[in-house]
Every structure is written in C-alpha cells, then in structure tokens.
Design an enzyme around this catalytic site. Structure first.
Site, PDB file in Angstrom:
ATOM      1  N   ASP A   7       0.874  -1.177   0.000  1.00 51.56           N
ATOM      2  CA  ASP A   7       0.000   0.000   0.000  1.00 51.56           C
ATOM      3  C   ASP A   7       0.915   1.232   0.000  1.00 51.56           C
ATOM      4  O   ASP A   7       2.139   1.120  -0.188  1.00 51.56           O
ATOM      5  CB  ASP A   7      -1.009  -0.046   1.157  1.00 51.56           C
ATOM      6  CG  ASP A   7      -0.376   0.222   2.523  1.00 51.56           C
ATOM      7  OD1 ASP A   7       0.863   0.363   2.608  1.00 51.56           O
ATOM      8  OD2 ASP A   7      -1.128   0.285   3.515  1.00 51.56           O
ATOM      9  N   CYS A  64       3.168  -2.982   4.057  1.00 56.10           N
ATOM     10  CA  CYS A  64       2.279  -1.860   4.390  1.00 56.10           C
ATOM     11  C   CYS A  64       2.995  -1.038   5.455  1.00 56.10           C
ATOM     12  O   CYS A  64       4.206  -1.183   5.624  1.00 56.10           O
ATOM     13  CB  CYS A  64       0.892  -2.339   4.817  1.00 56.10           C
ATOM     14  SG  CYS A  64       0.847  -3.352   6.304  1.00 56.10           S
ATOM     15  N   THR A  66       2.862  -0.974   8.879  1.00 59.14           N
ATOM     16  CA  THR A  66       3.408  -1.800   9.961  1.00 59.14           C
ATOM     17  C   THR A  66       3.688  -3.227   9.532  1.00 59.14           C
ATOM     18  O   THR A  66       4.388  -3.952  10.246  1.00 59.14           O
ATOM     19  CB  THR A  66       2.392  -1.879  11.118  1.00 59.14           C
ATOM     20  OG1 THR A  66       1.175  -2.442  10.592  1.00 59.14           O
ATOM     21  CG2 THR A  66       2.117  -0.501  11.718  1.00 59.14           C
ATOM     22  N   HIS A  97      12.364 -22.366   9.480  1.00 58.21           N
ATOM     23  CA  HIS A  97      11.416 -23.142  10.287  1.00 58.21           C
ATOM     24  C   HIS A  97       9.994 -23.109   9.747  1.00 58.21           C
ATOM     25  O   HIS A  97       9.276 -24.098   9.856  1.00 58.21           O
ATOM     26  CB  HIS A  97      11.402 -22.616  11.730  1.00 58.21           C
ATOM     27  CG  HIS A  97      12.607 -23.020  12.521  1.00 58.21           C
ATOM     28  ND1 HIS A  97      12.687 -22.907  13.892  1.00 58.21           N
ATOM     29  CD2 HIS A  97      13.806 -23.544  12.115  1.00 58.21           C
ATOM     30  CE1 HIS A  97      13.862 -23.344  14.322  1.00 58.21           C
ATOM     31  NE2 HIS A  97      14.579 -23.718  13.249  1.00 58.21           N
ATOM     32  N   HIS A 132       9.971 -29.581  11.155  1.00 57.40           N
ATOM     33  CA  HIS A 132       9.257 -28.343  10.801  1.00 57.40           C
ATOM     34  C   HIS A 132       8.176 -28.609   9.762  1.00 57.40           C
ATOM     35  O   HIS A 132       7.127 -27.970   9.770  1.00 57.40           O
ATOM     36  CB  HIS A 132      10.247 -27.285  10.309  1.00 57.40           C
ATOM     37  CG  HIS A 132      11.302 -26.976  11.326  1.00 57.40           C
ATOM     38  ND1 HIS A 132      11.006 -26.415  12.548  1.00 57.40           N
ATOM     39  CD2 HIS A 132      12.640 -27.203  11.318  1.00 57.40           C
ATOM     40  CE1 HIS A 132      12.119 -26.287  13.256  1.00 57.40           C
ATOM     41  NE2 HIS A 132      13.128 -26.758  12.537  1.00 57.40           N
TER      42      HIS A 132
HETATM   43  C1  RB5 Z   1      -2.204   2.779   6.335  1.00 55.34           C
HETATM   44  O1  RB5 Z   1      -2.343   4.006   6.916  1.00 55.34           O
HETATM   45  C2  RB5 Z   1      -1.827   1.722   7.370  1.00 55.34           C
HETATM   46  O2  RB5 Z   1      -2.907   1.466   8.209  1.00 55.34           O
HETATM   47  C3  RB5 Z   1      -1.355   0.455   6.683  1.00 55.34           C
HETATM   48  O3  RB5 Z   1      -0.255   0.742   5.892  1.00 55.34           O
HETATM   49  C4  RB5 Z   1      -0.906  -0.676   7.590  1.00 55.34           C
HETATM   50  O4  RB5 Z   1       0.013  -0.234   8.534  1.00 55.34           O
HETATM   51  C5  RB5 Z   1      -1.966  -1.522   8.149  1.00 55.34           C
HETATM   52  O5  RB5 Z   1      -1.736  -2.481   8.877  1.00 55.34           O
END
Ligand code: RB5
Length: 144
Positions: A7, A64, A66, A97, A132
C-alpha cells in the site's frame, strides 16, 4: 515467480526492493500500488496472496505501514504462510522453520537498508524440513 505488492505505507520500500531484485536478476511481478496516494492494503494483499495460493507464483513480498494489515489479510488465503519479520533472525527463521511463502515488512518501522537486507536473508535461506514440515502439515490440516 516472485510477486510483490504494497500500500502507500510500503510504496517507498517496495520501490527499493524492486531495484535490488532486478540487480540480482530475480524475475518479479509488481502488483502495485504505483505511487504514494492512499489505497487499501487488503486489495494488494489479495493480489499477491491470491497468486501464491493459486500456485501462479511460488513466493511473494507484501509491505504496508506496519506489516500487520498485510499479514492478517494474506494469511486468510489457503496455503499461504505469510510472516511479518522485524530483524535478520526472524527473516531467517521465517524460511528455515516456517517455510514462509510470503515475506511481510513494515515500511514505516524499518529503514530501507534493513528492509532490503531482510528480503535477502529470506531469499537466501533454505527450509530445514523434517520436524518443521510436520508442524506445517498440522497448519495445513486446519485449512481442510
Ligand atoms: C495505512 O495508513 C496503514 O494502516 C497500513 O499501511 C498498515 O500499517 C496496516 O496495517
């Protein structure tokens, strides 16, 4: 084939990873996003995880902000083992693993250099199999 998607929160890191993959001669299909405009991560997780789940691709990378939303979304797809990693050790273990077929990164929690390094470690590590594989078989059994 390797497929990749992000994203807006992962767009910059994805661009850097694409260059590294190209430098290494690794064939890769980029499912977007194609710029910094806000998009919904499940749409891109579905493209990459759907491709791995169907067998069209054998591995993928998702990014993304996080990495959390991408990993939650990707792991809804049958046969997908998406691993969110934060350091070289977890990148190595994700393959050794867990035989993770999708590597997930957080573009807002990692430097570009670290993100590239974690992809290299995941690509260069072999799955150990043995005990595993038995554990992965138990995960697969849950999907049946
Ligand atoms: C986008 O703002 C953010 O929520 C997305 O990139 C991600 O971190 C979601 O888990």
């Amino acid at each position: 084939m390797l497929v990749i998607g992000s994203d807006h929160g992962g767009y910059e890191l994805k661009s850097a990873i694409l260059k590294m993959l190209s430098d290494r001669g690794i064939d890769c299909t980029d499912f977007g996003t194609d710029g910094p405009a806000s998009v919904d991560y499940p749409d891109f997780a579905a493209k990459v995880a759907g491709s791995v789940s169907s067998g069209e691709a054998n591995r993928g990378i998702l990014i993304c902000g996080t990495g959390i939303g991408m990993s939650i979304s990707a792991n809804k797809f049958a046969g997908v083992r998406a691993a969110l990693v934060h350091d070289e050790f977890t990148a190595q273990m994700a393959k050794e693993h867990n035989n993770a077929n999708i590597l997930v990164l957080g573009g807002r929690v990692l430097s570009i250099e670290k993100g590239i390094r974690f992809v290299e470690v995941w690509l260069d590590t072999e799955f150990e199999g043995g005990r595993h594989q038995n554990r992965l078989d138990k995960i697969s059994a849950v999907e049946q």
